[in-house]
Scaffold this active site. Structure first.
Site, PDB file in Angstrom:
ATOM      1  CG  ASN A  33      -1.906   1.160   1.190  1.00 39.43           C
ATOM      2  OD1 ASN A  33      -1.734   2.123   0.454  1.00 39.43           O
ATOM      3  ND2 ASN A  33      -2.938   1.073   2.015  1.00 39.43           N
TER       4      ASN A  33
ATOM      5  CB  ALA B  91      -0.151  10.033  -1.493  1.00 39.98           C
TER       6      ALA B  91
END
Length: 137
Positions: A71, A74
């Site tokens: 993950n 951004a």
């Protein structure tokens, strides 16, 4: 089986940051649950807010581990470098996102990781990690 979860920027704030989007549980608490749920899997965890550290970790484990759950936060939408690191390694990568990135701002609809990932799991909360680990088993 050896799997590492790599989390990117601001994911160290889970449990505090925007609970309406990310929930109230810290990742460390959730990781303990995952380790109990998958006792036959060696689960490691790495988190960094620094792009280069994430790239270095991917390169470090990317030829010897059985899977990477990534993950990139951004950086998913901005980092060609992380995308290139995923492309360069042989360990399969599952890209995960806690929130449904397609229901958010339009800049979150682009991923520099997806094209080189084994798969993408989006929008199932912390369970996204659970689903990614199951995909390797």
């Amino acid at each position: 089986m050896k799997i590492i979860i790599i989390n990117g920027p601001n994911l160290n704030l889970l449990g505090k940051r925007e609970p309406e989007v990310y929930g109230n549980e810290t990742f460390e608490t959730y990781l303990k649950k995952l380790q109990i749920q998958f006792p036959n899997v060696t689960l490691e965890y790495f988190q960094s807010n620094i792009e280069g550290e994430i790239i270095s970790k991917i390169q470090e484990v990317g030829f010897t581990y059985d899977g990477i759950v990534l993950n990139a936060g951004a950086y998913t939408h901005t980092s060609i470098g992380i995308g290139d690191a995923v492309k360069a390694i042989t360990t399969p990568v599952i890209e995960v996102h806690i929130s449904n990135t397609f229901s958010r701002e339009s800049f979150r609809h682009q991923s520099y990781i997806s094209a080189n990932a084994k798969g993408v799991i989006i929008g199932f909360g912390l369970q996204s990690y659970d689903l990614a680990i199951k995909s390797f088993i």
